[in-house]
Every structure is written in structure tokens, then in C-alpha cells.
Design a protein around this motif. Structure first.
Motif: not given
Ligand code: HSE
Length: 299
Positions: A62, A94-95, A98, A123, A126, A131-132
């Protein structure tokens, strides 16, 4: 040194599949120091094997993506990831990775990207915004993909509303939980979810949390995923009997999340644990609140 704190998140909130989410008071922390060359990643806490190679580490990838977008070369990096958000359990690990990479990368680049830029990039990485967006903004969020980018609205949730998460002792990948979903759904199920999603949002904006919880019903994803989560039905029944205003799948699962507005969190937590135990699944429970701030750079 740059230090970033990012909250866990719970997506969907029942009917708001790929749309609604909430940030929770459970945090991963990432520390980054620039070095002459190479990348070193140290992981504390939750340590999934596949994260150990720095060449395929989501945070490093990322940061690299952000530098690429900025057209800049980066130096070497020493990362220390203090991972508290459990991995592959439906709590946005995972969010969190990131978003921590984006916040750290942006700080290294002199904060050239805006919050909206970071939401758009997160976004894209993901694949969905639910989530983000709360991981970045905090609170209860509604997000929508449009031709112009990701539009979102945030609503703060008061501290007296508690979230009880029951995290079962098995992993469920989002890919597997998404593969269980049908290609098409009956129109009446779509209407069922549309009406409830609108009511959940309206109830939150009015501060009517009994209605907020009551409306968290879903026919678009939970019924197809429950066969992958032994005990889910018992956890929901137990949580509601013990006084929860709602109990739903957290994201793609397998964690279940119950909402409580009456101080009965310990009883609800015990009931959820018993629900999983009755199905032969051990689980850990946590009593959390909504994080209304989102990701931040720590001093
Ligand atoms: N909205 C997503 C899903 C969240 O339910 O598949 C999981 O990342």
C-alpha cells in the motif's frame, strides 16, 4: 518515527451489504522509520504466516502504491506492526492494514493526499468501501461508489451504545464468504433490505438506537453465510434474549456483533459465548464502543 493507529471495523450492519460500517474501539498500531535501503517488517500480536514476507506485505504494497501515485521513490523502511485486530474474522484487519499504510505513506510524502483521495485509493485496493471508510473517518458510515468516486456520510454514535463482539476460534476468508452469495436475489428480498437500510440510517441520524437495532435485519447475505458459521443462530437468539437490541454478522463473519443500549453488555456477552459453545465452537468476546475519530497519526 511515524506512528499510526487504525480502528477495527464491522461492515454491513445487517442490511447494508457493502455500504454501511462502523469503527470500533480496538486498534492496530503501525510504526514506520525510514532507512537507507531494504524493507524490514516486525509483527507483534496477530501474526498470520503469509504476512511475514516483506515483499508480499499488504502495508508495504500500500505504501508503494501511494509513492507510485505520487511519482516519488521511497527509501528503505522499518515497520513495526502491533496487530490487535484478529485476522480473517470479519473485523476489518485488511482494511486496517491498508489504511495504516496509506496514513504512514501520506505522512512520509508530506501529506499531499486528502482524506477523500485516501478513501478512493483504499476502496480501490479493498474492493468495497464499507470497512475502509469507517477505518479512516470513524463513527457509523454509509458509503456509495459513484462515477465521481466514493461518497460517504458519517454519523457519530454515543458512548453508551456498546458493541459486543463474539470472535469464534476459526477463520473465514472474505473470498469464501462472498463465494457463498447468489448472483441474483428475489425482488422482495431486495425491498426487505432497502427498507431496513434506509431505516437504520434514519434511526441513527435521529438518535433512536432501539429502532437502529430493530431494523438491522438482512436477507441478502446472512442467510447464505450462516451455514459457514456453526452456532450463529444460537448466538443471535441468546444475545436478543439477554437484552441486545440486535445481533448480526460482522462483515463477512465469522464474528458476530451485538448492540446494547441498556447496560446489559456482560449478560449479552455471556449469552453469545454460550451460543457458540453449544455448537462446539470456542470464542472470545469483547465489549467495545464505537470509535468516532477513525485512523490517526499518534504523537
Ligand atoms: N461487505 C463485505 C462483505 C465486508 O460482506 O463481503 C467484508 O469485507
Amino acid at each position: 518515527m511515524i506512528k499510526v493507529q487504525v480502528p477495527a471495523t464491522s461492515a454491513n450492519m445487517g442490511p447494508g451489504f457493502d455500504t454501511m460500517g462502523v469503527a470500533l474501539s480496538l486498534y492496530n498500531t503501525l510504526s514506520v522509520v525510514e532507512t537507507e535501503k531494504d524493507v524490514v517488517v516486525e509483527i507483534l500480536g496477530e501474526k498470520p504466516q503469509r504476512l511475514l514476507n516483506p515483499k508480499h506485505h499488504l502495508i508495504v504494497e500500500t505504501i508503494d502504491k501511494l509513492f507510485q501515485l505520487a511519482g516519488k521513490e521511497r527509501n528503505g523502511l522499518h515497520l513495526v506492526c502491533d496487530n490487535v485486530v484478529p485476522f480473517a474474522r470479519g473485523l476489518g484487519s485488511s482494511s486496517a492494514a491498508i489504511v495504516s499504510g496509506l496514513f504512514a505513506g501520506n505522512a512520509l510524502l508530506g501529506n499531499i493526499f486528502s482524506e477523500d483521495d485516501l478513501i478512493k485509493i483504499a476502496t480501490e485496493i479493498e474492493g468495497h468501501p464499507d470497512n475502509v471508510v469507517p477505518a479512516i473517518c470513524g463513527g457509523f458510515t454509509i458509503a456509495c461508489l459513484t462515477a465521481q468516486g466514493v461518497r460517504h456520510v458519517k454519523c457519530a454514535i454515543p458512548e453508551e451504545i456498546q458493541a459486543i463482539v463474539a470472535i469464534p476460534d476459526f477463520k473465514l476468508s472474505t473470498a469464501k464468504a462472498r463465494a457463498a452469495l447468489p448472483e441474483a436475489v428475489p425482488m422482495k428480498d431486495a425491498v426487505f433490505n432497502m427498507s431496513r437500510t434506509a431505516m437504520v440510517v434514519a434511526a441513527a441520524l435521529q438518535g433512536d438506537f432501539a429502532l437502529w437495532g430493530e431494523m438491522m435485519e438482512d436477507k441478502l447475505h446472512q442467510p447464505y453465510r450462516f451455514p459457514l458459521i456453526p452456532g450463529a443462530d444460537k448466538v443471535i437468539a441468546g444475545a436478543k434474549d439477554a437484552g441486545a437490541i440486535s445481533c448480526v454478522l460482522s462483515g463477512a463473519g465469522p464474528t458476530m456483533i451485538a448492540w446494547v443500549d441498556n447496560g446489559k453488555s456482560i449478560a449479552v456477552s455471556e449469552a453469545m459465548k454460550q451460543g457458540f459453545t453449544a455448537a462446539g465452537i470456542s470464542c472470545e468476546t469483547k465489549i467495545l464502543t464505537v470509535d468516532n475519530q477513525g485512523a490517526k497519526i499518534l504523537p
